[in-house]
Motif scaffolding. Sequence first.
Motif, PDB file in Angstrom:
ATOM      1  N   ILE A  51       0.854  -1.181   0.000  1.00  0.00           N
ATOM      2  CA  ILE A  51       0.000   0.000   0.000  1.00  0.00           C
ATOM      3  C   ILE A  51       0.891   1.233   0.000  1.00  0.00           C
ATOM      4  CG2 ILE A  51      -0.227   0.094   2.523  1.00  0.00           C
ATOM      5  CD1 ILE A  51      -3.180   0.939   2.035  1.00  0.00           C
ATOM      6  N   GLY A  55      -2.480   5.484   1.043  1.00  0.00           N
ATOM      7  CA  GLY A  55      -3.507   4.461   1.009  1.00  0.00           C
ATOM      8  C   GLY A  55      -4.353   4.434  -0.246  1.00  0.00           C
ATOM      9  N   THR A  58      -2.983   0.125  -4.042  1.00  0.00           N
ATOM     10  CA  THR A  58      -2.615  -1.161  -3.447  1.00  0.00           C
ATOM     11  C   THR A  58      -2.219  -2.149  -4.528  1.00  0.00           C
ATOM     12  OG1 THR A  58      -4.916  -1.926  -3.469  1.00  0.00           O
ATOM     13  CG2 THR A  58      -4.135  -0.841  -1.463  1.00  0.00           C
ATOM     14  N   THR A  69      -6.998  -8.029   1.993  1.00  0.00           N
ATOM     15  CA  THR A  69      -7.111  -6.594   1.799  1.00  0.00           C
ATOM     16  C   THR A  69      -6.155  -5.875   2.740  1.00  0.00           C
ATOM     17  OG1 THR A  69      -9.455  -6.772   1.191  1.00  0.00           O
ATOM     18  CG2 THR A  69      -8.627  -4.591   1.794  1.00  0.00           C
ATOM     19  N   SER A  71      -4.859  -2.238   4.312  1.00  0.00           N
ATOM     20  CA  SER A  71      -5.348  -0.887   4.552  1.00  0.00           C
ATOM     21  C   SER A  71      -4.462  -0.208   5.586  1.00  0.00           C
ATOM     22  CB  SER A  71      -6.814  -0.899   5.011  1.00  0.00           C
ATOM     23  OG  SER A  71      -6.957  -1.608   6.231  1.00  0.00           O
ATOM     24  N   ASP A  73      -4.186   3.378   8.467  1.00  0.00           N
ATOM     25  CA  ASP A  73      -4.753   4.528   9.154  1.00  0.00           C
ATOM     26  C   ASP A  73      -3.577   5.332   9.674  1.00  0.00           C
ATOM     27  OD1 ASP A  73      -5.957   6.405  10.813  1.00  0.00           O
ATOM     28  OD2 ASP A  73      -7.495   5.017  11.509  1.00  0.00           O
TER      29      ASP A  73
END
Length: 122
Positions: A51, A55, A58, A69, A71, A73
């Motif tokens: 990633i 973000g 990907t 998946t 991800s 933050d």
Amino acid sequence: QVQLVESGGGLVQAGESLRLSCAASGRTLSSYAMGWFRQAPGKEHEFVALINWNGESTYYADSVKGRFTISRDNAKNTVTLQMNNLEPEDTAVYYCAADTRPSTLMTQFEYWGQGTLVTVSE
């Protein structure tokens, strides 16, 4: 310096799900591309997912595409890997890694965590 710690591994049956987390300290991850790699017993390290710094992009290995998946933050300084429909072939130690440049090669990443074990039974 960046310190990475993975968590969330465990033992599951085929078809079940797990979510791995990677927590960072030392510096914010907002400037880094983040990757997940894995190593099965007796095998080489294998690319899993990547990633980019914000973000918005990907990339996945063919073996996990559609099931996993990645991800992030950046406000919480964390990266996650959601793993669905796990297969016995997914059994491995999973590592998260950080670097200022995105890559599918583990040798290009400057920072690595200690890994978390995922075991998938038939």
